[in-house]
Design a protein around this motif. Structure first.
Motif, PDB file in Angstrom:
ATOM      1  N   LEU A  38       0.829  -1.203   0.000  1.00  0.00           N
ATOM      2  CA  LEU A  38       0.000   0.000   0.000  1.00  0.00           C
ATOM      3  C   LEU A  38       0.865   1.255   0.000  1.00  0.00           C
ATOM      4  O   LEU A  38       0.590   2.201  -0.749  1.00  0.00           O
ATOM      5  N   ASN A  42       0.897   3.845  -3.044  1.00  0.00           N
ATOM      6  CA  ASN A  42       0.521   5.238  -2.783  1.00  0.00           C
ATOM      7  C   ASN A  42       1.561   6.199  -3.359  1.00  0.00           C
ATOM      8  O   ASN A  42       1.206   7.217  -3.961  1.00  0.00           O
ATOM      9  N   ARG A  45       1.352   6.027  -7.234  1.00  0.00           N
ATOM     10  CA  ARG A  45       0.142   6.682  -7.746  1.00  0.00           C
ATOM     11  C   ARG A  45       0.245   8.204  -7.638  1.00  0.00           C
ATOM     12  O   ARG A  45      -0.197   8.925  -8.531  1.00  0.00           O
ATOM     13  N   TRP A  84      -7.774   1.327  -0.189  1.00  0.00           N
ATOM     14  CA  TRP A  84      -8.051   2.413  -1.133  1.00  0.00           C
ATOM     15  C   TRP A  84      -9.532   2.776  -1.116  1.00  0.00           C
ATOM     16  O   TRP A  84      -9.891   3.951  -1.140  1.00  0.00           O
ATOM     17  N   GLN A  85     -10.387   1.770  -1.078  1.00  0.00           N
ATOM     18  CA  GLN A  85     -11.824   2.035  -1.057  1.00  0.00           C
ATOM     19  C   GLN A  85     -12.227   2.773   0.211  1.00  0.00           C
ATOM     20  O   GLN A  85     -13.031   3.704   0.167  1.00  0.00           O
ATOM     21  N   ARG A  87     -10.340   4.686   2.035  1.00  0.00           N
ATOM     22  CA  ARG A  87      -9.789   6.042   1.965  1.00  0.00           C
ATOM     23  C   ARG A  87     -10.658   6.933   1.074  1.00  0.00           C
ATOM     24  O   ARG A  87     -10.908   8.091   1.395  1.00  0.00           O
ATOM     25  N   ARG A  88     -11.130   6.395  -0.046  1.00  0.00           N
ATOM     26  CA  ARG A  88     -11.968   7.181  -0.962  1.00  0.00           C
ATOM     27  C   ARG A  88     -13.307   7.523  -0.335  1.00  0.00           C
ATOM     28  O   ARG A  88     -13.879   8.565  -0.609  1.00  0.00           O
TER      29      ARG A  88
END
Length: 105
Positions: A38, A42, A45, A84-85, A87-88
């Protein structure tokens, strides 16, 4: 390559593709854990989201590495996707909740 050039390469700042190569190396050696995956993803990305900073090969390499992660270590891939989900959606992770509890106690 002359020896002096190879020595300079040891101390250069790694680029996006270098980071993806490192991620792939950890993946291939099965030394990758979800937190490290992760963190590296990160970083990559964030670099890929910078306008006009990356070549098309960096995006292709990212796609290949994430596909490889999905196939070779699906449990790690699933944890990364969940993080990620969350966090979004603005849902705090378990680690963030633990830190909050420690601070408030």
């Amino acid at each position: 390559m002359p020896t002096s050039q190879s020595h300079r390469d040891l101390f250069r700042t790694p680029g996006t593709i270098d980071k993806l190569d490192f991620l792939q190396l950890l993946l291939d050696s099965k030394d990758l854990i979800s937190d490290l995956a992760l963190a590296l993803i990160n970083i990559v990305r964030a670099e890929l989201e910078q306008p006009h900073k990356q070549s098309a090969s960096a995006y292709r390499r990212y796609a290949a590495v994430t596909d490889s992660l999905c196939r070779q270590m699906p449990d790690v891939y699933a944890r990364v996707v969940r993080a990620w989900q969350q966090r979004r959606r603005g849902i705090p992770s378990a680690e963030e909740l633990e830190k909050h509890v420690e601070v408030t106690q």
